[in-house]
Design a protein around this motif. Sequence first.
Motif, short mmCIF file in Angstrom:
data_model
loop_
_atom_site.label_atom_id
_atom_site.label_comp_id
_atom_site.label_asym_id
_atom_site.label_seq_id
_atom_site.Cartn_x
_atom_site.Cartn_y
_atom_site.Cartn_z
N UNK A 1 0.86 -1.18 -0.04
CA UNK A 1 -0.09 -0.03 -0.01
C UNK A 1 0.89 1.31 -0.07
N UNK A 2 0.52 2.11 -1.10
CA UNK A 2 1.30 3.32 -1.03
C UNK A 2 0.90 4.49 -0.04
N UNK A 3 -0.60 4.42 -0.28
CA UNK A 3 -1.28 5.97 0.65
C UNK A 3 -2.25 5.36 1.11
N UNK A 4 -2.40 5.97 2.55
CA UNK A 4 -3.78 5.60 3.18
C UNK A 4 -4.71 6.80 3.07
N UNK A 5 -5.72 6.81 2.58
CA UNK A 5 -6.56 7.88 2.48
C UNK A 5 -7.89 7.47 3.09
N UNK B 1 4.72 4.62 4.17
CA UNK B 1 3.30 4.83 3.98
C UNK B 1 2.95 6.30 4.14
N UNK B 2 2.42 6.77 3.13
CA UNK B 2 1.69 8.24 3.16
C UNK B 2 0.31 8.05 3.65
N UNK B 3 0.12 9.15 4.54
CA UNK B 3 -1.42 9.21 5.11
C UNK B 3 -1.88 10.51 4.69
N UNK B 4 -3.21 10.24 4.20
CA UNK B 4 -3.93 11.80 3.68
C UNK B 4 -5.39 11.54 4.27
N UNK B 5 -5.50 12.67 5.32
CA UNK B 5 -6.91 12.51 6.03
C UNK B 5 -7.98 13.35 4.97
N UNK C 1 5.61 15.16 1.87
CA UNK C 1 4.84 14.21 2.91
C UNK C 1 5.61 13.80 3.98
N UNK C 2 5.42 14.03 5.02
CA UNK C 2 6.05 13.61 6.15
C UNK C 2 5.06 12.59 6.91
N UNK C 3 5.51 11.17 6.95
CA UNK C 3 4.45 10.22 7.36
C UNK C 3 4.21 10.63 8.84
N UNK C 4 3.03 10.34 9.18
CA UNK C 4 2.66 10.52 10.57
C UNK C 4 3.46 9.76 11.72
N UNK C 5 3.98 10.56 12.53
CA UNK C 5 4.84 9.96 13.68
C UNK C 5 6.14 9.81 13.20
N UNK C 6 6.62 9.93 11.93
CA UNK C 6 7.95 9.75 11.42
C UNK C 6 8.76 10.47 12.39
N UNK C 7 8.60 11.61 13.01
CA UNK C 7 9.46 12.36 13.64
C UNK C 7 9.45 11.58 15.13
N UNK C 8 8.55 11.16 15.53
CA UNK C 8 8.46 10.39 16.69
C UNK C 8 9.39 9.24 16.75
#
Length: 789
Positions: free
Chosen positions: A576-580, A605-609, A654-661
């Motif tokens: 999966x490349x992107x979660x929408x 994984x990229x995440x788009x809300x 695109x910065x994946x969610x919580x990549x920083x964490x």
Amino acid sequence: MEDRMLQSLPDERAVAWEKALVARVSEYGIFRLTAEGIVASWNPGAARIKGYRAEEIVGKHFSVFYPAGDRQAGVPEAMLQTAREKGHCETEGWRVRKNGSRFWASVLITPLVAPDGSLIGFAKIVRDVTDKRRAHEAVLESERKFRLLVQGVTDYSLFMLSPDGIVTNWNLGAARIKGYEADEIIGTHFRRFYTPEDAVQGLPERGLETAAREGRFETEGWRVRKDGSRFWANVIIDAIRDETGNLVGFAKITRDVTERKVAQEQLENARAALLQAQKMEAIGKLTGGVAHDFNNVLQVLRGNLELLERRHGRDAWSRERLERAIDAVEQGANLASQLLAFGRRQALQPAVVNLAVMLRNMDDLLRRALGEMIQVETVVSGGLWNTLVDPNHLENVVLNLAINSRDAMPKGGHLTLELSNATLDSHYHALPDDVPEGQYVLLAITDTGTGMTPEVMERAFEPYFSTKPEGEGTGLGLSMAYGFVKQSGGHMRMYSEAGHGTTVKIYLPRSMEQVAELERPHTPQVTGGSETILVVEDDKRVQSMVVEMLTDLGYAVLKADDAQSAMVIIKSGVKIDLLFSDVVMPGPVRSTEMAKMAVRALPGLRVLFTSGYTQNAIVHGGRLDPGVHLLSKPYSREQLATKIRRMLGHPDLSVPLHQVADSAAKSVVPLISVLVVDDDAASREAVSELLAEMGYAVRQADSREAALREVTEEVRILVTDIALPDGSGVELARAALQQVPALKIIFASGDEAPLAREVGFAFSSVRKPFSAGQLRSLIEAAGREERTD
């Protein structure tokens, strides 16, 4: 009288009878003195009153009955001398008993003379009237205290009036409150204390008539001091009557209650403001909820209309009607956006801007929108500060307000836009409680239009309230502007008068940061791809429409109805490349939790809300959380395609969610224990979860008391809000340092942090809303200090 007193010595029988009579008298002390004042006889009354038996006192000088002071002053001798000269001496005074106690005596001394006129002694009659004296003194003392009371009262004006209203006495309180001294006011009519308008209406006389008729009159109103100033007075007039019921005058009590009246007016204003705020908040919550469902409906409409347009767009008749339907959806989307703006629930993306630059860029747009009949003038003060605001939304606000002004000037007029620096503090008139003191950038928009009445002004910010004819305007322009400004941390006031135009003042908080480089708008290019996208949407209609749109763009599409189903697909191993995903999802697993688990399971994984209403799931403090991408409903096919292509085609965007964490967890020494204290459960849990992902052992507390129970030697870092339900976070930190002196303190609050010199200990601080990077930096710095120590 002297002839009666000069009497012959009685015969023996008369003497015996008199002795028997005197011996029976016990209420009076009756005894005889010699010419020199020696006690020669003593009756039982004298023994009872003075306490001496006959053998103890006969032969002693009668001065023994007098206090020492009177003896030294020669009072006994003077009394005998008075009796000799005047034929008797009658007086009252203090006398002394055998036991030393005193009593108040009524005394009569009569000289006794022989037949030849020579003085042979004195007859003395004494009565104990101490009770009478004490009652008299009590009356005098009561009268004295009453006079002192009346004169000593300074908070009340106390004075008497004659039956016709003439002032007969005056206390210090009356002098203080009304400004007149007694000699200036006694003998004049009390009408002079009333305002001219009240005096003309006969209020003073009506007050006396009511008091005379009913016994009492009470009222409040404006009164006038000697210097002409006015005060709000509470007045009581009591009728005074004598024993026969005749009116002898009036007692008048006046109190200055101006402060109370002002406080009541302020309380009423505050109560009205609170009711207005509660009403606006309730409407905001309602509009936010409605906007979410409404946007879902609009998304279904738009997506299917665009799909129909692609299939049947070559037919001119069909294309025209599809375009009209899509335009209607756009209008609906604008309405929903305005509702969210009023409810302060839109997802803002603020940037540091200089409003002077923004207004210059809007100049052509405003002139086209307002027409040639409206003269537009822009005035910018020198040294204008920067502000942090969403520029796109602010441009919409300015445009809406300008159009409102245009509509208020149907025959043309003048519109002035002014920018200046402003400081709001306690001197600012009626500074609301929700507006912090500080420095602001002021944008004032003034027109020369028809203006508004006070009644219209009171409802101007309510959604759907409009004075325009039906069909002209939605009534959402001002309410949208109001909600946006409040969500941006600013303040908005409106000044207007019917026939004299309107001024809208917008105060936006000053920013000390440099102006941000704004992304230039560009025409979206509809491009698709071959990547795999997982669509998570609980609304079947929306899900079906999105799947078809993405499939039409060339993507491989997987779908899930909720977060739990999505996780099953993610864990299956499929690429999966992107979660929408929609933000608002049913079930126990929230969409944000699902996204975090998905990123861990599928690195890269990229995440788009997407959402029509974020409900603060990914928006905090009115701003998108760091590293989060959002596509607001309803969106077009072009917007969807462009957003996804940019995220998949440009990894840096695109910065994946919580990549920083996740990256932070690798650089942190594990198992350092951090105590997070915040009474807001959502905020506390979010920070705690972020710290846990960074590799820390996290403890939580929701109050000062609970936090102190958690503070042990194992806890190295305390992260606390400043405002706690049972005290201050500063006091918590001070108490915690007493338990663990090596503890590192971090204040994480929406308020300004205190100064180090004020609290007396070292600390770090970060202001909400903060990014994961900011928190990580502070935690790492505190950890380094802890290891250095």
